[in-house]
Structure formats: C-alpha cells, structure tokens
Design a protein around this motif. Structure first.
Motif, short mmCIF file in Angstrom:
data_model
loop_
_atom_site.label_atom_id
_atom_site.label_comp_id
_atom_site.label_asym_id
_atom_site.label_seq_id
_atom_site.Cartn_x
_atom_site.Cartn_y
_atom_site.Cartn_z
N PRO A 156 0.94 -1.11 0.07
CA PRO A 156 0.09 -0.21 -0.36
C PRO A 156 0.66 1.19 0.17
O PRO A 156 2.10 1.15 0.54
N ALA A 157 0.46 2.83 -0.65
CA ALA A 157 0.65 3.52 -0.95
C ALA A 157 0.86 4.37 0.76
O ALA A 157 0.54 3.74 2.05
N THR A 216 -2.50 5.30 2.31
CA THR A 216 -3.18 3.64 2.90
C THR A 216 -2.58 3.13 4.51
O THR A 216 -3.31 3.02 4.83
N THR A 226 -6.99 -3.15 -3.47
CA THR A 226 -7.08 -1.79 -4.08
C THR A 226 -5.95 -2.05 -5.45
O THR A 226 -5.44 -1.02 -6.16
N ASP A 259 -5.77 3.71 -8.59
CA ASP A 259 -5.07 4.36 -8.95
C ASP A 259 -4.81 4.70 -6.87
O ASP A 259 -5.26 4.35 -6.58
N SER A 260 -3.19 5.44 -6.53
CA SER A 260 -3.66 5.39 -5.36
C SER A 260 -5.01 6.51 -4.81
O SER A 260 -5.32 6.13 -3.37
N GLU A 272 -7.07 5.06 -1.67
CA GLU A 272 -7.17 5.41 -0.78
C GLU A 272 -8.35 5.48 -0.35
O GLU A 272 -8.97 5.59 0.86
#
Length: 620
Positions: A4-5, A8, A602, A606-607, A611
């Motif tokens: 995950p980013a 997130t 996810t 896209d990010s 999120e």
C-alpha cells in the motif's frame, strides 16, 4: 494488500507481514519501526515502513542478502513471540469471554428461518430471465440462426410433392429437422455456461444460495426460451416443406392443427437434449471450457449415426445395441415418423415407381423406417435418458462446487441436501438487525501441498472494530491465509475459532469474503446485482422496503449512484475497474457482516482510489 501507499498504510490498525509462508511481524504500526530498529535495519527518512520491510524481504539486486534478512527477521519475531503470536484472548477477561460465548449460544437459539429452496429458485429464475432477455447479441444470434437455417432448409425442400418416389426426401427432411434441433441447444449451453459457472460457484460458496437452486432455475427457464426458438424453427420448416400438407382431405386449418404435434416433438427433443450440454459444461475444467464443447460433439455424433436414417438399425452389431437404444435422436425420429405418417392415408406411386405397392399407406412408410414402435415407449425412453444425464450433470456440478476443507471448515452450501439447508436456515441470523461482535483467531495454521510449505505455523487474531492488513511479497501466502482463516477451499492443519468456538452455521451470514478477482454476470445493472444479492442473502423477515433502503445506503456510501443503472458488462466495457471493485465490496457489506475479508481490494486502482477504498473499510 501487496504494497500500500504511505497514505493508505496509515489507515490500518494492525499489520501482519508474511514472507515464505511465515510471519515476519504481527502487531501495531508503530511497533514495526521499533522491531526493525532492534534488528539494526533502521527506517530511512521519509520512507513508508511497509516499503522498507518489503525491501528487506525482497531485493532483486541482492537475492542472497534478501534470503538472509528474511530468515533473520522471521527467527527474531518467533523468538519474541514463542507462541507464534500474541493472542488477543489475553485482552479479554474471563467474564468477557463468557459473555461472548453466551451471546453466540443465544444467537443460535434465537435464529429465525431464512430463504428456503423455493424462494431461491424463484429469485434466480427472475435474475436468469433478465440476463437472457438482456443478452441481446446472444438472443439475436440464436433468432437469426433459426430463421436463416429454417428458410434455407425450407427452400431446399420447398413443398415437396409427397409420393412414393419422394418418401426418402421427406424422411430426410424430417431427420435433418430433428438433427439440427438436437445440435443447436446443447452446443450453445456448452459454449456459454462455463463462463457463468465461475460466478455461480463463488456465490454458492459464499452462502448466497444452494447450487441446486441455480440448476433448477436454469432448467425451468430453458422451457419458455426453447419453446420460443423451436416454434420459430418448426413454423418455418413445417409450412415451407409442407409436412402432411398433401394428406387426403386436408385443408389449411387441418394443416395448422397438425403443426402443433410437430412443434411439440422438436421442443421436447431440444429441451431434453440440454441435459447433454449441461453435463459437458459441468464436466469440463473451468480453466479449459473448450473441453465441454468437444465433449458435447463426442456425445452428439453417435446420436446422428444411430438416429435411424443413415444406417439400418436392425443390422447394428449386438455390442453396439446399447448406443442404439439410448440415442435420443433415434427415439425422436421414431416419434416424428409416427406424427408424420400415422393416419396419413394412401401414398401414390411416382409414375411406375411403386416400391411400397400400389395401395401403400402412411402406415407402411412408418413401419419401413421405424417399425411398429409405440410413441409412448419412445417418449418414456427419451425422458429417462434426459433425467439420467441431468442427474449426472448435477453430480458433476456438486462435485465441482465442493471445496476441499479441513476439520473446522464451513460446509459448502452448494453440496447440502434440502434437509441440511433447512437446518442452516433455522440457524441463520437476521443480517441487518443483529451484528455479532466476533473475535477471530487462528493458531498454528499450516498448509503444505505436495511437500511445499505455503503456510508454516501461522498464529494471529483479529479484534472487532479493527482494520488488520496482511502484507508481503508475491507468493508469500496472503490469499491462502485468508482462505484458511475463513474456512474456504484449502486443507490445512491448525485451528480457527470465532469467539473461541469452531465454525457454526449461524456464522454464515456474519462472515463476508470479497475475492481478488471481480466476477459478475455482465448483463445485470449494478442495482440489479445488489438487489438479487440482497434477496438471496438477507433474512426472509426483512421487508422489500428495508432491503431497498439498505441497497440505497450502500450505493450512496460506495459512490455508485451514477452507475447504479448501468450494466456491469465485461472488463473494458460497462462500468470502470474502480466501480467494479466497489460493486464487489457493496455486495459483501449489504448484510452488514461482523467479519469482512477483502483480498487485494486496491489492485488495479490508482493511489487516490485505493486510499478511498481503504478509508471506506476504515469507516465500516
């Protein structure tokens, strides 16, 4: 989630890092930083802890170092947690644990009746009818196929003058009418059903309905649709060719009346032949649906050979008599000859050509081709053959639907008898009105297929109201762990408990699983998909108004308002990838489950969308 980013990652309450089927870390997010610092792998500035840990596990530029670090991290965590992990049981007092156990026992006693078999069949019939009516390309293709073949066939045999010289021509026309009818139905089923079967199996394993309900619904819906298509085919061929039209004393009104037995025979043959298509579609591996098509051909060709037109069945070798006796086309051909020639009257000679005699009647023609067999005998045999193959198809379907399970696994809804389903219904929960607080634990869970450890003594827990993320490199066992702790599809050792107790049927409506791969029936709109899911999964005491209110709430919460009346379609057509993910999630949270498992929600987003999805999970 694989990786995950940073935005997130911060939304999670706890994290479990898996590597090589073992736990590298399980605990709070701040604890990750302390743990790697203790191992002399400090977190770099402005680096997400998830990225840092995963780089320690996998570094393509330093494979030997990655292997050493993986072993070191797993051993260090095991040394700090000799029991495999810190169990959440210690966070519960004895009184709280007793209260939870009593709550589950009371829920089992107070559970009300849920959707029964008949309601499932009716709901699935409605859904199936909508899908078939909305499959414009398939419907149009079949309609054009019947019209074009019928006209072409009718022009070939246009108003044949019936006399003793044209008997072979008329009989050939009858036979090929039957043969084309026999082929068209099962071939279509074998080609289209395998793709839908993936969705049906997932829905039944999720407890939405019994697999037998789906099979019954499709079998019932075949009746009106096949009646329509065979009517088109029969009307064109019958009146263009002129079957029975030259019988003594016949006028057009009588010819119309004679048409209905002809159509009925074609419909019966087509409908009964669907059993071969179902058997082939359910026998073929899901990964190789073309095998179902080939298997259908394998079953159809002997039908054609032993149909009673190409060869004299009386000279068939004795060891092949069994094929002759169970050939659906042969019995259909017998019935069609009886319909055509019985009570026909005299059949004139073709000039001097009188192979059947100057005073030949339709009865002589019939006996020449199909002997003196009675119609009811052929009808009984045809129905019996169809029942046998439909039961074989159901057996193959049940076998395909049944997962391999371990001791505490949930029984698969698709493999239950009606009595077992009734027991399940009596033990089910009122999904919206009552959500349990469930502590989920797994201890020493291992999965070792063919000698390779995919999971190796995994221990952990998930508390109510918490968002736990499982992370790790590809192939580390994330999905397998989710399957294991939700009692799905794997043979594992170890124990999985819910509030300290093994799986019970009352938990079926409390545990939801959103799979990594989105699967839908493409001809339904988003709202229809959720509506049918609600009808099948929610408790029978929930009114239609309450169901619709819940659907509206979920659609709004998940941002699906703008696409709710759009057909889901196939990937790349219909709704977008993000909307497909949210639609999958919507179907699972309709019943407000106590435990929600999501596998890579996810992926492909896209990010910002990723999120958004995780924030939604956090809000839930």
């Amino acid at each position: 989630i694989p990786r995950p980013a940073a935005e997130t990652y911060r939304l999670f309450d706890k994290v479990c890092f898996l590597v090589g089927g073992q736990v590298g870390y399980f605990g709070t997010l701040p604890g990750v930083v302390d743990f790697v610092n203790e191992l002399k792998y400090p977190l770099p500035m402005h680096c997400c802890p998830a990225d840092h840990v995963l780089r320690l596990f996998v570094n393509p530029d330093d494979p030997e170092g990655s292997q050493r670090r993986r072993t070191e991290i797993v051993q260090a965590f095991a040394a700090k947690n000799p029991q495999g992990n810190i169990s959440a049981v210690q966070d519960l007092t004895e009184a709280q644990a007793k209260e939870r156990a009593e709550e589950m026992a009371k829920a089992d006693r107070d559970a009300a009746t849920s959707r029964n078999f008949l309601v499932q069949v009716i709901t699935l019939c409605v859904r199936e009818a909508i899908m078939r009516a909305r499959s414009v390309k398939v419907f149009r293709t079949r309609l054009i196929q019947h019209i074009v073949f019928g006209v072409w066939f009718g022009l070939t045999y246009l108003r044949v003058e019936i006399n003793q010289g044209s008997i072979t021509t008329v009989t050939a026309a009858l036979f090929f009418c039957m043969m084309i009818t026999l082929f068209m139905g099962p071939m279509g089923v074998a080609q289209t059903l395998p793709e839908q079967l993936k969705v049906y199996l997932r829905e039944t394993r999720a407890g939405s309905y019994m697999i037998t309900s789906m099979y019954a619904a499709k079998t019932l819906l075949d009746i009106p649709f096949e009646a329509f298509f065979t009517f088109i085919w029969a009307a064109i061929t019958y009146f263009m060719i002129g079957f029975r039209g030259d019988r003594v004393g016949t006028n057009f009104g009588d010819e119309v009346l004679d048409f209905f037995p002809f159509w009925g025979c074609l419909f019966l043959l087509s409908y009964l032949a669907f059993a071969f298509g179902y058997f082939a579609a359910f026998t073929a591996p899901i990964s190789a649906p073309e095998i179902g098509f080939l298997l259908t051909l394998f079953m159809m060709i002997p039908q054609m050979i032993f149909g009673g037109f190409f060869i004299n069945l009386d000279v068939v070798p004795k060891w092949l008599h069994w094929i002759r006796d169970i050939a659906l086309l042969r019995h259909g051909f017998t019935i069609m000859n009886i319909i055509q020639w019985d009570n026909y009257g005299s059949v004139p000679c073709d000039g001097d050509y009188c192979p059947f005699g100057a005073d030949a009647t339709g009865k002589d023609i019939r006996e020449n081709y199909v002997g003196t067999d009675e119609m009811w005998v052929s009808l009984v045999v045809m129905v019996a053959i169809s029942i046998v193959f439909r039961l074989l198809a159901l057996w193959r379907l049940l076998k395909k639907a049944k997962p391999s399970v371990f001791d505490s696994a949930a029984p698969d809804a698709g493999t239950m008898t009606l009595a077992e389903q009734d027991e399940k219904d009596e033990a089910s929960e009122k999904s919206i009105q009552k959500r349990q607080q469930i502590l989920l634990e797994w201890k020493q869970v291992s999965f070792v297929p063919q000698g390779r450890a995919v999971l190796d003594s995994i221990t952990g827990s998930a508390k109510p109201g918490r968002l736990l993320v499982v992370m790790g490199p590809s192939g580390c066992g994330k999905t397998c762990l989710l399957n294991a702790i939700t009692s799905r599809n794997v043979n594992i050792s170890g124990t999985v408990s819910y509030n300290g107790k093994p799986w019970q049927e009352s938990l079926a409506s409390q545990v939801a699983y959103m799979h990594q791969e989105d699967m839908f029936l493409p001809d339904l709109t988003v709202r229809e998909h959720l509506s049918f899911t609600a009808q099948l999964k929610m408790h029978s005491s929930i009114t239609a108004a309450e169901r619709n209110a819940r659907i509206d709430t979920v659609i709004t919460k998940l941002g699906l308002t703008n696409c709710q009346n759009t057909c889901i379609g196939m990937i790349g057509a219909g709704i977008s990838g993000g909307e497909r993910k949210r639609c999958s999630l919507a179907a699972e949270i309709l019943s407000d489950p106590a435990i929600l498992i999501v596998d890579e929600p996810t992926s492909g987003l896209d990010s910002a969308m990723a999120e958004s999805v995780v924030r939604l999970l956090d809000d839930l």
